[in-house]
Each structure stands twice: as structure tokens, then as C-alpha cells.
Design a protein around this motif. Structure first.
Motif, PDB file in Angstrom:
ATOM      1  N   ARG A   1      -5.477   9.319   2.271  1.00 54.89           N
ATOM      2  CA  ARG A   1      -4.313   9.379   3.159  1.00 54.89           C
ATOM      3  C   ARG A   1      -4.485   8.519   4.410  1.00 54.89           C
ATOM      4  N   ALA A   2      -5.746   8.182   4.733  1.00 52.44           N
ATOM      5  CA  ALA A   2      -5.983   7.376   5.934  1.00 52.44           C
ATOM      6  C   ALA A   2      -6.142   5.895   5.615  1.00 52.44           C
ATOM      7  N   ARG A   3      -6.055   5.551   4.329  1.00 55.47           N
ATOM      8  CA  ARG A   3      -6.334   4.178   3.898  1.00 55.47           C
ATOM      9  C   ARG A   3      -5.372   3.175   4.548  1.00 55.47           C
ATOM     10  N   SER A   4      -4.069   3.444   4.387  1.00 48.81           N
ATOM     11  CA  SER A   4      -3.078   2.492   4.893  1.00 48.81           C
ATOM     12  C   SER A   4      -3.198   2.332   6.408  1.00 48.81           C
ATOM     13  N   LEU A   5      -3.432   3.456   7.080  1.00 47.29           N
ATOM     14  CA  LEU A   5      -3.564   3.408   8.551  1.00 47.29           C
ATOM     15  C   LEU A   5      -4.799   2.599   8.946  1.00 47.29           C
TER      16      LEU A   5
END
Lengths: 582, 162
Positions: free
Chosen positions: B128-132
């Protein structure tokens, strides 16, 4: 035959009987109609009676209400006289103090009354109004005018003992009026120290506004600022306070969010399922410029203090003329009875008006809510530009927290891959720069679909058979024509030719269909390539525009970083204005 | 002989009302702890911590357990009052190793550092933190049970509730 005779004889009797019954029924009907009419008449009469009774009840009710109101009015008129007499008896001397204070302030403005007169008047009042806070304040004021510091100090001590809050506010405003700004600030601090940071009233809000606007002088020693810091420290100690502040500011900042313009990125809008997410993050990124603009406009705006000065006048006026706490129950009762008289004895309306008046006066909020409202909702909070600046500067840590969270929350929604959905082609791109690969995949799909479609277009087994079958039958027919039978041979030849014609016609049709498919798919390839290229170009543009707009968030952070509360307490050299106290 | 009334409070301890009150008190205490923890974790990260986290991109940690331990120790030292491995799933940051490498992750509990290529799914809720991490412009993202905390180059922390 015998049956017929009996039947004829019986029918006559029956017919006459039926006629009789009919007549009787008609008569009965007539009678019923008469009864019906009578019932209707009775009904009408009853209705009239009901109406009359209703009217009577209404009249009676109106009369009762009128009587109740008349009684209430008469009671209120009597009561108000009693209240006023009681007030006059118990607090009449307070009123003299109030009028004298107003008089002294006006007299000092004009300078037509001897100092000794002022002094005598105040000392007498001090003796006649034991316990009332304004009396020693008046003595202090007179002593101050007469340049008697010792007496002034003693009187002040008494004033503070009687009512610290009101004495402090009174002298804060008097000192401001006399342009003693250092003293005004100290008195203001003393007044604010008497307030609860979680329960500030409208008066305090105006005083803070005056402070922020520099009307109380420049807080070079940080007298008032320290008080506010103390408030903030107290509030910050409360569990959940910082989080609540961050939330409060987040909500206020998000209110400035605007929808994206409906033009632009037409291909992404139409051909990408990721568009809603893209639109949302772009709106989030556009917020940065909005906020920067909002803050910049506030900080570049020149503040006008005219309306604020009028409000300060009003506070001083109210403070001098308003009633003391011990008078309040009687004053409230007087107000209520006055409303009853004003509304001709309507007690409900009087009660409603009292409630409205009470709410307006009892509007309280905590210090930080006051700051948020002043900064982000100046229209409803009636905060001046100076207070807006001051509020933003004082809350900058929370604003920064809230703002950083908003930025991060928006960035969290950035899709890593953007979908491309053109007809049957569903693909993804990260930055739109992989045109060759995406177009390659698109063309491969078109080739595959074309091959699939072409494979469906084939001649049937019968049509294929028609070629060799027709030739064979035709040859057999020719042989038959010469060797067996001319007619049968001719038929076979015609059949053979027919089969050949069928074969070549089907072949032509298949060729035409395949050509059509080729044309259709080439058209699709050409258009699709254009659309995919346009989408990819828009993805590149979108990513660039988003980065550009998103980067503006740093400007907001830098802007907030460089402001400090001290900087925005405006320094006014000298207003030279006298407060007119009536 | 003691008055029976003196014992009454003890008897009340077993009533359902008392149990409900105790439960409520426990919940309040937990809520208070959570608020305190949130406040602690919002504080800007220290320079030392930021420096250690930056070293990750130099590479070579994957197979060097000593360096991995050093980084995990730095994380623990940053939050000495908190049992961080219980609430911090891991840390995701953009990878500058080049090629198809996209992000790398630190698994605090397992003490593992891994680099991930395009298309490889991150484990344990870190995805879930990849794109950020890739697009957000932050130095790294701390992924917690209930939120992500994005840490900027200057140590500022931004909170994104999940």
C-alpha cells in the motif's frame, strides 16, 4: 297442454302481485327519500350547530388568550415597577457611579472640569458604593488625572480585589485611550489571565483582535504573547488536543478545494478507467496554489482598524454602563417583563426573545477554535485581517501538520500505473513514455483479432465441392448428349455449369469479406494508434502537470515556516483617537 | 464486629455495572495510550535516523546481516519508549539501484532488507505504500498497523490513515 294452462293462470296472479310489490317499493323509496331529506336537514342543522359551537369555542379561546395576555401584561407592568424600585433601592447608587465614570471620561476629553471637582465627586462615590468594583476604579482614575500615584495605586488594589477581570479590562481600555500602550498591554495580559482558555467570550475575542491589530501597542516584551503561549501549553497538555487541532485545520483547509475544470485530458477522461483517481489527485494538487494564494492575500493585505476601534469603544461603553453580577437576576427579570409588555402580554414570545438574547451573549469558544475560525472563516467569525495573520502565525505548527497530512494523503492516491482502455485493448502505462511498447501491444492485439476474424471467413465444403463436382457433372453431361440421350445430357451440362457458377460466386464473396475485414481492422489500427498515442501524450502531460502543481505544496510549507506570531502583531505608532464614552 | 456497609464496595466490584465501568476505563486508558503514541510518532525524525536510512540506497545490505542489524537498531533507538516491532510493519523507500529496481523494504520484525523490481508484489501490507514511495517524493514511508507515516528529507512526518 295442462302445464300451459296452469302456468298462464299463475303468471297473472304473480304479475299483479309483483306490480303491487313494485308500487309498495316505489312508495317506500319515496318515503326513504323523505327520510333522507330529513336526515340531511338534521345533518345540516347539526353542522351549523357544530360550526356555531366551534366559533364559540374559538371566540372563547381567543377571549381566554386575550384575558391571559391582559393579565400577563398587567402583571408585567406591576412587576417591572417593583423591580425598578428594588433596583433603585439596592443598586441606584451604582448607576450614579456609572454616569460619573462616563462624565469624567468625557470631561477629561474636553478639559472643562477642575481636577478637584473630579476628585471630590469620586471620593464621595467610593464611600456611598461599598463593594462595587467601579467605585475604586473611578477613584484611581481621578487620582491618575490629578497625578496622585499613591492614591491611584491604593484604589487600584481595591478595584482588583473587588473584580480583577473588569478592573483589568477597564484600565486596559482607558490606557489605550490615553495612548499608554505599555500599560494597556500589561492590563490586557492581566485581563486575559483571568480568562479560561477553553471558554472565551465575545469580548475577549475582540480584545485579542485589538491586540493582533496593534491597537494595544507593540508587545515587545511579549507580555500578552506569553499569556497566549501559556494557554496553548495548557491546551496542548490535553490528550488528543494536537490531533484534534490537526483535524480541525485539515477540515478547514480541505474546504478550499475546488473541482477540476471540465475541459482538458479528453482522451484520458474517455479511455482510462483510472481517470476518477487522476481527477481526484489533480484537484488535491490544485489545492496547494489555492492555499498559497489564500495565505499570501491575507499576509499582503493592509489591515483597517476602524471597525475594531468602534468595537473597542463599545466594550468600554458596555463595561462602564453594564450591570454588575449581583444586579443581573433583577436585570434579567426586568428585561423579561419588558418583553412581555412589548409583546402585549405574549409570554411565549418574551421567553423566546430572552433565549435568543442569552445565546448571543453566551457564545463561547476555546482559544484554538477561535484561531481556526479567524484564519479560515473570517466571514462568519468577523475577524480582522490582522487577527487572521496572527491566528495563522500562532497556529502554524498545526497548520503545517494538517497541511503535510493533506499533501501526503493526496500523494498516497497517486496511481502507479494508469489504465488505457480503448475498445478491446486494456493496457497500462506508468509515465506514458513507453509508446513503442504500448503501440506494439496494441498492434499485436489487432493482428490477433484480425487473424481470428479472417479465420471465420471460409468457403463451405459444398461450395468447394461445386468446382470439381460441376466439372465432372458437365463432362458427364456432354458424353451423355452424344452417347445416350441429348436431353438428359443437356440437363447434366446445365447442372454442372450451375455448380461452377455457385463455386466462383462464393469464392468472390469470401474474397470480398476478407478484404472488408482487412480494411476494417486497418482502420481500427490507424484510429487506435492515434488514440493510444494521444492517451500516452496526455499521461505524460498529466504526470508533468501533477508534479508541477504538487510541488507547490513546498511553497506553502516554506511560507508557513517563515512566519512568526510576533511579526504580525501590528505596530501602530499613534492613533491619537479619543474614545467617546456616552 | 465490622459494619456490613464497610464491605459493600468489595461486593460491588463483581456487579455487571462495575465490570462495564472497568471495561470503559480500560478502553479510555488504551485510547489515551494511542493518542500519546500518535503524538510521539508524529515528532520529526532525528538526523542520525535519517542518515542511517539514507545509507540503504548505497546497497550491499541485503547479504550483510551486520549492516541490517545496525539499521534495525537505529529504528529501535529512534523510538526507545515504544515496542516498535509490534506496530511497525516495515519501511518502504524508493530504490536508486537502477535498472528495474523500484523500491526496497525493511522488515523490522524479521530484520530483512529487500529490493524489489517492477511488478514484484511487496509482502505484509507494505504494498500500500509502494506508489507513495515511488511518486510521493518522500525519503521513506513507515507502514504501521493503522496508518502510513511519510518522512520527508528534513525528518518531517506526514500521517496517512489507512
Amino acid at each position: 297442454m295442462a302445464d300451459y294452462v296452469i302456468s298462464a293462470a299463475n303468471l297473472t296472479v304473480i304479475e299483479s302481485s309483483l306490480q303491487t310489490i313494485n308500487k309498495n317499493i316505489a312508495t317506500l323509496n319515496n318515503n326513504l327519500e323523505v327520510v333522507d331529506n330529513n336526515v340531511n336537514n338534521v345533518n345540516n342543522n347539526v353542522k351549523i350547530v357544530y360550526d356555531e359551537v366551534g366559533n364559540l369555542a374559538r371566540d372563547f379561546h381567543d377571549f381566554m388568550q386575550m384575558q391571559i395576555k391582559a393579565n400577563a401584561l398587567s402583571k408585567a407592568q406591576q412587576r417591572i415597577i417593583q423591580i425598578r424600585q428594588e433596583m433603585e433601592k439596592r443598586f441606584g447608587h451604582y448607576d450614579i457611579v456609572r454616569r460619573t465614570t462616563t462624565g469624567i471620561l468625557q470631561a477629561d476629553d474636553i478639559g472643562i472640569v477642575k481636577r478637584s471637582t473630579i476628585s471630590n465627586a469620586t471620593e464621595e462615590l467610593m464611600i456611598s458604593t461599598p463593594g462595587y468594583w467601579l467605585a475604586p476604579c473611578l477613584v484611581a482614575l481621578a487620582a491618575w488625572i490629578n497625578d496622585q500615584p499613591e492614591l491611584a495605586e491604593r484604589a487600584l488594589r481595591e478595584g482588583i480585589k473587588r473584580n480583577d477581570e473588569k478592573t483589568s479590562l477597564f484600565f486596559a481600555l482607558i490606557c489605550r485611550r490615553a495612548n499608554r500602550k505599555g500599560a494597556a498591554l500589561k492590563w490586557t495580559q492581566r485581563y486575559l489571565a483571568n480568562q479560561e482558555e477553553e471558554n472565551l467570550d465575545r469580548k475577549t475575542v475582540i480584545i485579542l483582535d485589538a491586540f493582533a491589530s496593534g491597537l494595544l501597542g507593540a508587545d515587545s516584551e511579549g507580555v500578552v504573547s506569553k499569556q497566549m503561549e501559556k494557554w496553548l501549553e495548557h491546551l496542548a497538555e490535553k490528550p488528543g488536543f494536537v490531533e484534534q487541532q490537526t483535524k480541525q485545520w485539515s477540515d478547514a483547509i480541505n474546504l478550499k478545494r475546488k473541482p477540476m475544470p471540465s475541459d482538458g485530458y479528453s482522451y484520458l477522461r474517455k479511455y482510462s478507467k483510472t481517470w476518477p483517481a487522476l481527477k481526484e489527485i489533480m484537484e488535491g494538487a490544485m489545492l496547494h496554489a489555492e492555499i498559497l494564494d489564500y495565505f499570501t492575500v491575507i499576509f499582503e493585505q493592509e489591515a483597517s482598524t476602524d471597525s475594531l476601534k468602534a468595537q473597542l469603544d463599545e466594550i468600554l461603553n458596555n463595561l462602564v454602563t453594564e450591570f454588575d453580577d449581583e444586579e443581573l437576576p433583577l436585570r434579567k427579570e426586568e428585561r423579561y417583563n419588558q418583553f412581555v409588555i412589548d409583546f402585549d402580554g405574549d409570554e411565549d414570545r418574551a421567553r423566546q426573545n430572552m433565549a435568543i438574547e442569552q445565546t448571543a451573549f453566551e457564545e463561547h469558544k476555546d482559544f484554538t477554535q477561535l484561531l481556526t475560525d479567524a484564519a479560515m472563516k473570517p466571514e462568519s467569525s468577523h475577524a480582522s485581517v490582522s487577527t487572521q495573520k496572527f491566528a495563522i502565525a500562532l497556529s502554524k505548527d498545526w497548520v503545517s501538520n494538517a497541511y503535510n497530512d493533506i499533501v501526503a494523503q493526496n500523494r498516497m492516491k497517486i496511481p502507479n500505473e494508469i489504465e488505457i482502455n480503448v475498445d478491446t485493448f486494456n493496457d497500462k502505462t506508468v509515465d506514458g513514455k513507453d509508446e513503442e511498447a504500448v503501440i506494439g501491444r496494441f498492434n499485436a492485439l489487432i493482428d490477433k483479432e484480425k487473424a481470428g476474424a479472417l479465420s471465420q471467413i471460409r468457403m463451405s465444403g459444398f461450395a468447394k465441392f461445386c468446382l470439381w463436382g460441376g466439372i465432372a457433372i458437365g463432362v458427364i453431361g456432354i458424353v451423355m448428349m452424344f452417347a445416350v440421350n441429348l436431353f438428359l445430357g443437356l440437363v447434366a451440362v446445365i447442372a454442372g455449369v450451375g455448380l461452377l457458377i455457385n463455386h466462383f460466386s462464393k469464392k468472390q464473396k469470401v474474397k470480398q469479406s476478407r478484404q472488408n475485414i482487412e480494411t476494417k481492422f486497418e482502420e481500427k489500427r490507424k484510429k487506435g494508434n492515434q488514440i493510444v498515442r494521444a492517451i500516452l501524450a496526455e499521461v505524460v502531460d498529466f504526470r508533468a502537470e501533477f508534479s508541477e502543481k504538487d510541488a507547490e505544496s513546498q511553497k506553502v510549507v516554506d511560507f508557513l515556516e517563515q512566519i512568526s506570531p510576533e511579526q504580525y502583531v501590528k505596530k501602530l505608532s499613534d492613533s491619537g483617537r479619543r474614545i467617546k464614552v456616552q | 464486629m465490622p459494619k456490613p456497609l464497610l464491605h459493600r464496595p468489595q461486593m460491588q466490584n463483581n456487579t455487571p455495572l462495575h465490570a462495564a465501568q472497568t471495561q470503559q476505563q480500560k478502553q479510555n486508558a488504551q485510547q489515551m495510550d494511542k493518542l500519546k503514541l500518535d503524538r510521539l510518532l508524529r515528532k520529526p525524525r532525528s538526523k542520525e535516523y535519517m542518515q542511517v536510512m539514507r545509507k540503504l540506497d548505497v546497497g550491499g545490505h541485503v547479504h550483510n546481516q551486520h549492516k541490517v542489524d545496525e539499521i534495525v537498531d537505529a529504528i529501535r533507538n529512534e523510538f526507545p519508549d515504544v515496542e516498535i516491532s509490534g506496530i511497525l510493519f516495515g519501511i518502504v523507500s524508493p530504490c536508486c539501484l537502477g535498472g528495474s529496481y523500484e523500491v526496497h523494504t525493511i522488515d523490522v520484525a524479521g530484520q530483512i532488507i529487500e529490493h524489489y523490481q517492477v511488478g514484484q508484489i511487496l509482502p505484509d501490507g507494505l504494498e500500500r505504500a509502494r506508489s507513495l514511495a515511488i511518486h510521493g517524493g518522500y525519503d521513506f514511508i513507515e507502514v504501521y498497523v493503522d496508518c502510513c507515516r511519510a518522512v520527508s528529507a528534513d525528518g518531517t512526518v506526514s500521517v496517512i490513515p489507512v
